[in-house]
Design a protein around this motif. Structure first.
Motif, PDB file in Angstrom:
ATOM      1  N   GLN A  97      -0.519   4.329  -7.963  1.00 22.59           N
ATOM      2  CA  GLN A  97      -0.928   3.303  -8.829  1.00 22.59           C
ATOM      3  C   GLN A  97      -1.491   2.293  -8.150  1.00 22.59           C
ATOM      4  OE1 GLN A  97       1.886   1.596 -11.725  1.00 22.59           O
ATOM      5  NE2 GLN A  97       0.395   1.908 -13.179  1.00 22.59           N
ATOM      6  N   ASP A  98      -0.887   1.788  -7.026  1.00 20.18           N
ATOM      7  CA  ASP A  98      -1.287   0.672  -6.534  1.00 20.18           C
ATOM      8  C   ASP A  98      -1.346   0.915  -4.829  1.00 20.18           C
ATOM      9  OD1 ASP A  98      -1.508  -1.636  -4.829  1.00 20.18           O
ATOM     10  OD2 ASP A  98      -1.037  -2.934  -6.632  1.00 20.18           O
ATOM     11  N   LEU A  99      -2.546   1.171  -4.164  1.00 19.46           N
ATOM     12  CA  LEU A  99      -2.569   1.703  -2.823  1.00 19.46           C
ATOM     13  C   LEU A  99      -1.818   0.512  -2.124  1.00 19.46           C
ATOM     14  CD1 LEU A  99      -5.655   3.768  -2.324  1.00 19.46           C
ATOM     15  CD2 LEU A  99      -3.563   4.298  -3.230  1.00 19.46           C
ATOM     16  N   GLU A 100      -2.067  -0.633  -2.160  1.00 19.56           N
ATOM     17  CA  GLU A 100      -1.590  -1.805  -1.178  1.00 19.56           C
ATOM     18  C   GLU A 100      -0.123  -2.084  -1.311  1.00 19.56           C
ATOM     19  OE1 GLU A 100      -3.971  -5.321  -1.272  1.00 19.56           O
ATOM     20  OE2 GLU A 100      -5.719  -4.286  -1.679  1.00 19.56           O
ATOM     21  N   ALA A 101       0.275  -1.804  -2.834  1.00 24.37           N
ATOM     22  CA  ALA A 101       1.740  -1.939  -2.763  1.00 24.37           C
ATOM     23  C   ALA A 101       2.421  -0.528  -2.167  1.00 24.37           C
ATOM     24  CB  ALA A 101       2.173  -1.724  -4.426  1.00 24.37           C
ATOM     25  N   ALA A 102       1.903   0.473  -2.184  1.00 22.62           N
ATOM     26  CA  ALA A 102       2.358   1.646  -1.718  1.00 22.62           C
ATOM     27  C   ALA A 102       2.591   1.454  -0.232  1.00 22.62           C
ATOM     28  CB  ALA A 102       1.589   2.786  -1.979  1.00 22.62           C
ATOM     29  N   ILE A 132     -10.229   1.165   2.625  1.00 19.17           N
ATOM     30  CA  ILE A 132      -9.822   1.761   3.789  1.00 19.17           C
ATOM     31  C   ILE A 132      -9.794   0.614   4.782  1.00 19.17           C
ATOM     32  CG2 ILE A 132     -10.060   3.368   5.545  1.00 19.17           C
ATOM     33  CD1 ILE A 132     -10.762   5.353   3.610  1.00 19.17           C
ATOM     34  N   ALA A 133     -10.701   0.065   4.748  1.00 18.37           N
ATOM     35  CA  ALA A 133     -10.960  -1.407   5.486  1.00 18.37           C
ATOM     36  C   ALA A 133      -9.670  -2.421   5.492  1.00 18.37           C
ATOM     37  CB  ALA A 133     -12.313  -2.024   5.475  1.00 18.37           C
ATOM     38  N   ARG A 134      -9.460  -2.446   4.075  1.00 23.82           N
ATOM     39  CA  ARG A 134      -8.376  -3.473   3.715  1.00 23.82           C
ATOM     40  C   ARG A 134      -7.131  -2.893   4.197  1.00 23.82           C
ATOM     41  NH1 ARG A 134     -11.234  -3.981  -1.326  1.00 23.82           N
ATOM     42  NH2 ARG A 134      -9.703  -2.716  -2.458  1.00 23.82           N
ATOM     43  N   LEU A 135      -6.931  -1.485   4.205  1.00 26.71           N
ATOM     44  CA  LEU A 135      -5.291  -1.098   4.644  1.00 26.71           C
ATOM     45  C   LEU A 135      -5.570  -1.157   6.193  1.00 26.71           C
ATOM     46  CD1 LEU A 135      -5.532   2.061   2.222  1.00 26.71           C
ATOM     47  CD2 LEU A 135      -4.090   0.388   2.118  1.00 26.71           C
TER      48      LEU A 135
END
Length: 234
Positions: free
Chosen positions: A127-132, A161-164
């Motif tokens: 649901q939330d990639l940053e939280a994952a 993807i750049a944020r990750l």
């Protein structure tokens, strides 16, 4: 820049290794997104292939929410595949609420018995990639997250993807981009996002078809394209 290629057979793996791949992700039934391959295939590949073999652990394609019987099968498969020569495992588990299922993840990491783990594209259904990502970063055994940034094609998720990639710095996790990349787009994409690992399946197969033979020219084109990337510019 790490170049990972999907293999569907020992022949695929040997061919990819000879023509520029750094690492193999070995799967079965690519038409269903990739399922756990046979132990015999991994044993044959490990005996003949000098590059690392990362093996998919996925019992079915219905979802990434797993029952107890699914877990028993996955854990049994991991024991056999490690003995057969797997160098690492590719796995993932989500809750019905689309968060990382930490209870099941911990059990799978224990079953990996010290081998490194890639969290696969179950990540893209969170649901939330940053939280994952923040959840997965708590587990040192997880060395890679394979992601298309939550989109069908990574090319449509360059900002995410750049944020990750930025989030991953200093964590020990490598963000590996996959899905939709081609020999013609990979260099510009990597420069824009900062990824230092890319994953190819149909993009290095004849005609871009999932189950077609791997194409040596496409492999060479990716190797050439990523070889020209300047890490200092990322």
């Amino acid at each position: 820049m790490l170049f990972e290629v999907i293999a569907l057979s020992p022949e695929d793996a040997r061919f990819a290794a000879r023509h520029g791949a750094d690492r193999i992700e070995f799967v079965a039934t690519i038409e269903e997104g990739g399922l756990t391959p046979s132990w015999a295939f991994i044993e044959e590949t490990a005996a003949a292939c000098a590059i690392p073999i990362h093996v998919m652990i996925r019992p079915h394609s219905r979802s990434f929410v797993y029952s107890e019987s699914d877990m028993e099968q996955m854990i049994s498969d991991m024991a056999g595949l490690k003995q057969a020569g797997a160098n690492a495992f590719v796995l993932g588990a989500l809750t019905p609420g689309r968060t990382v299922d930490e209870e099941k993840l911990k059990r799978l990491l224990d079953a990996a018995d010290g081998l490194p783990v890639t969290f696969h594209r179950a990540f893209d259904e969170a649901q939330d990639l940053e939280a994952a990502f923040e959840t997965l970063a708590r587990y040192a055994q997880i060395r890679t997250i394979l992601t298309s940034g939550g989109k069908p094609s990574a090319l449509d998720a360059a900002d995410m993807i750049a944020r990750l990639v930025r989030m991953s710095r200093g964590t020990g996790i490598e963000i590996m981009a996959g899905s939709g990349l081609t020999p013609a787009t990979v260099a510009e994409f990597a420069q824009a996002t900062g990824v230092r690992a890319v994953h190819f399946g149909s993009g290095v197969r004849r005609g871009g078809a999932q189950t077609a033979p791997i194409d040596a020219e496409r492999l060479a084109a990716v190797r050439t394209a990523i070889g020209g990337i300047n890490p200092a510019a990322q």
